[in-house]
Design a protein around this motif. Structure first.
Motif, PDB file in Angstrom:
ATOM      1  N   ARG A  21      12.836 -15.619  69.192  1.00 36.83           N
ATOM      2  CA  ARG A  21      13.839 -15.563  70.351  1.00 36.83           C
ATOM      3  C   ARG A  21      14.437 -14.119  70.492  1.00 36.83           C
ATOM      4  O   ARG A  21      14.584 -13.699  71.535  1.00 36.83           O
ATOM      5  N   GLN A  22      15.065 -13.708  69.389  1.00 35.06           N
ATOM      6  CA  GLN A  22      15.442 -12.379  69.557  1.00 35.06           C
ATOM      7  C   GLN A  22      14.712 -11.166  70.132  1.00 35.06           C
ATOM      8  O   GLN A  22      15.143 -10.505  70.705  1.00 35.06           O
ATOM      9  N   VAL A  23      13.637 -11.269  69.603  1.00 37.66           N
ATOM     10  CA  VAL A  23      12.459 -10.056  69.905  1.00 37.66           C
ATOM     11  C   VAL A  23      11.669 -10.168  71.025  1.00 37.66           C
ATOM     12  O   VAL A  23      11.727  -9.079  71.663  1.00 37.66           O
ATOM     13  N   TRP A  24      11.083 -11.240  71.210  1.00 37.73           N
ATOM     14  CA  TRP A  24      10.001 -11.367  72.419  1.00 37.73           C
ATOM     15  C   TRP A  24      10.256 -12.648  73.357  1.00 37.73           C
ATOM     16  O   TRP A  24       9.936 -13.028  74.085  1.00 37.73           O
ATOM     17  N   GLY A  25      10.964 -13.790  72.627  1.00 40.18           N
ATOM     18  CA  GLY A  25      11.145 -15.012  73.453  1.00 40.18           C
ATOM     19  C   GLY A  25      10.903 -16.063  72.504  1.00 40.18           C
ATOM     20  O   GLY A  25      10.754 -15.885  71.294  1.00 40.18           O
ATOM     21  N   ARG A  26      10.601 -17.170  73.191  1.00 41.15           N
ATOM     22  CA  ARG A  26      10.391 -18.451  72.122  1.00 41.15           C
ATOM     23  C   ARG A  26       8.798 -18.493  71.769  1.00 41.15           C
ATOM     24  O   ARG A  26       7.915 -17.847  72.230  1.00 41.15           O
ATOM     25  N   LEU A  27       8.667 -19.173  70.682  1.00 43.43           N
ATOM     26  CA  LEU A  27       7.005 -19.600  70.153  1.00 43.43           C
ATOM     27  C   LEU A  27       6.693 -20.682  70.825  1.00 43.43           C
ATOM     28  O   LEU A  27       7.540 -21.634  71.567  1.00 43.43           O
ATOM     29  N   PRO A  28       5.225 -20.800  70.993  1.00 43.66           N
ATOM     30  CA  PRO A  28       4.575 -21.849  71.395  1.00 43.66           C
ATOM     31  C   PRO A  28       5.394 -23.426  71.039  1.00 43.66           C
ATOM     32  O   PRO A  28       5.612 -23.722  69.823  1.00 43.66           O
ATOM     33  N   ARG A  29       5.333 -24.550  71.909  1.00 45.38           N
ATOM     34  CA  ARG A  29       5.759 -25.945  71.514  1.00 45.38           C
ATOM     35  C   ARG A  29       4.450 -26.345  70.904  1.00 45.38           C
ATOM     36  O   ARG A  29       3.347 -26.063  70.922  1.00 45.38           O
ATOM     37  N   GLU A  30       4.640 -27.338  69.986  1.00 48.00           N
ATOM     38  CA  GLU A  30       3.717 -27.951  69.349  1.00 48.00           C
ATOM     39  C   GLU A  30       2.874 -28.897  70.394  1.00 48.00           C
ATOM     40  O   GLU A  30       3.671 -29.581  71.130  1.00 48.00           O
ATOM     41  N   PRO A  31       1.805 -29.281  70.201  1.00 45.00           N
ATOM     42  CA  PRO A  31       0.795 -28.806  69.107  1.00 45.00           C
ATOM     43  C   PRO A  31       0.343 -27.464  69.571  1.00 45.00           C
ATOM     44  O   PRO A  31       0.046 -26.946  70.570  1.00 45.00           O
ATOM     45  N   VAL A  32      -0.206 -26.566  68.541  1.00 41.73           N
ATOM     46  CA  VAL A  32      -1.045 -25.231  68.809  1.00 41.73           C
ATOM     47  C   VAL A  32      -2.268 -25.492  68.215  1.00 41.73           C
ATOM     48  O   VAL A  32      -2.487 -26.208  67.282  1.00 41.73           O
ATOM     49  N   LEU A  33      -2.992 -24.563  68.609  1.00 41.21           N
ATOM     50  CA  LEU A  33      -4.227 -24.175  68.120  1.00 41.21           C
ATOM     51  C   LEU A  33      -4.330 -22.784  67.556  1.00 41.21           C
ATOM     52  O   LEU A  33      -3.740 -21.978  67.955  1.00 41.21           O
ATOM     53  N   VAL A  34      -4.730 -22.814  66.356  1.00 36.58           N
ATOM     54  CA  VAL A  34      -4.576 -21.407  65.656  1.00 36.58           C
ATOM     55  C   VAL A  34      -6.306 -20.876  65.919  1.00 36.58           C
ATOM     56  O   VAL A  34      -7.145 -21.598  65.300  1.00 36.58           O
ATOM     57  N   THR A  35      -6.345 -19.571  66.381  1.00 39.41           N
ATOM     58  CA  THR A  35      -7.549 -19.160  66.600  1.00 39.41           C
ATOM     59  C   THR A  35      -7.462 -17.867  65.587  1.00 39.41           C
ATOM     60  O   THR A  35      -6.532 -16.973  65.721  1.00 39.41           O
ATOM     61  N   THR A  36      -8.440 -17.516  64.859  1.00 40.20           N
ATOM     62  CA  THR A  36      -8.622 -16.288  64.024  1.00 40.20           C
ATOM     63  C   THR A  36      -9.846 -15.619  64.378  1.00 40.20           C
ATOM     64  O   THR A  36     -10.938 -16.240  64.641  1.00 40.20           O
ATOM     65  N   SER A  37      -9.804 -14.315  64.358  1.00 46.44           N
ATOM     66  CA  SER A  37     -10.954 -13.536  64.544  1.00 46.44           C
ATOM     67  C   SER A  37     -10.892 -12.445  63.627  1.00 46.44           C
ATOM     68  O   SER A  37      -9.865 -11.907  63.423  1.00 46.44           O
ATOM     69  N   ARG A  38     -11.948 -11.803  63.301  1.00 48.90           N
ATOM     70  CA  ARG A  38     -12.230 -10.656  62.575  1.00 48.90           C
ATOM     71  C   ARG A  38     -13.211  -9.843  63.295  1.00 48.90           C
ATOM     72  O   ARG A  38     -14.322 -10.271  63.356  1.00 48.90           O
TER      73      ARG A  38
END
Length: 183
Positions: A21-38
């Motif tokens: 919140r202090q740096v860039w705003g709020r985080l996503p509300r639940e539920p969330v999806l986690v996407t990972t990439s390499r």
């Protein structure tokens, strides 16, 4: 970003929320999806594009770099946009099942398993639900079956916690008795 994500993984949700919140705003509300990439050869403008996406959907999409992985947390309604952006930049991705912030470690493992399968199949995206729907037997040789088993058993675990029942213990006992109902 990486620090906030590490706080979430460690279970320090309140600290992560205050920091975000202090740096860039709020985080996503639940539920969330986690996407990972390499990516072996990262697209030059991928992070800038993710920054713009995060700005467009302030508080609904957040990304972080963690070692050699790019991790994106997004509300399910914004997931298509996340995948479209990753695919446009040539990224291969794995996507977890929907989760709350307290389930991020398991969701990250799910996304990693899905990413591994996407690489094997040479597909742009694989969702973890595709692995768990395929059953355990097909995964036992090549995959760690633990995340799939947790995904399949999660409804029992949730029910036991909510209703104070022992369904998981019953299933465990049933398997211990070679799936014979009479015992």
């Amino acid at each position: 970003r990486a620090g906030v994500f590490e706080q979430l993984l460690a279970g320090s949700t309140d600290v992560a929320l205050r920091t975000a919140r202090q740096v860039w705003g709020r985080l996503p509300r639940e539920p969330v999806l986690v996407t990972t990439s390499r990516q072996e050869n990262p697209a030059p403008n991928l992070l800038e594009a993710l920054e713009l996406l995060a700005d467009d959907y302030r508080g609904a999409v957040v990304y972080a770099l963690r070692s050699d992985q790019l991790i994106v947390l997004a509300r399910p309604v914004h997931q298509d946009r996340v995948l479209e952006l990753l695919q446009r930049h040539g990224a291969v991705a794995g996507v977890s099942s929907p989760t709350g912030m307290d389930g991020l470690p398991n969701a990250l493992e799910e996304a990693a398993r899905a990413l591994h399968r996407a690489v094997e199949l040479e597909r742009a995206v694989v969702a973890f639900s595709e692995l768990s729907e395929g059953g355990m037997l097909g995964l036992l040789r090549n995959e760690k079956a633990g995340p799939v088993a947790r995904g399949l058993l999660q409804p029992l675990i949730d029910h036991d916690a909510a209703e104070n029942t022992g369904l998981l213990d019953t299933v465990r006992e049933w398997f211990a008795n070679n799936c014979v109902w009479d015992k």
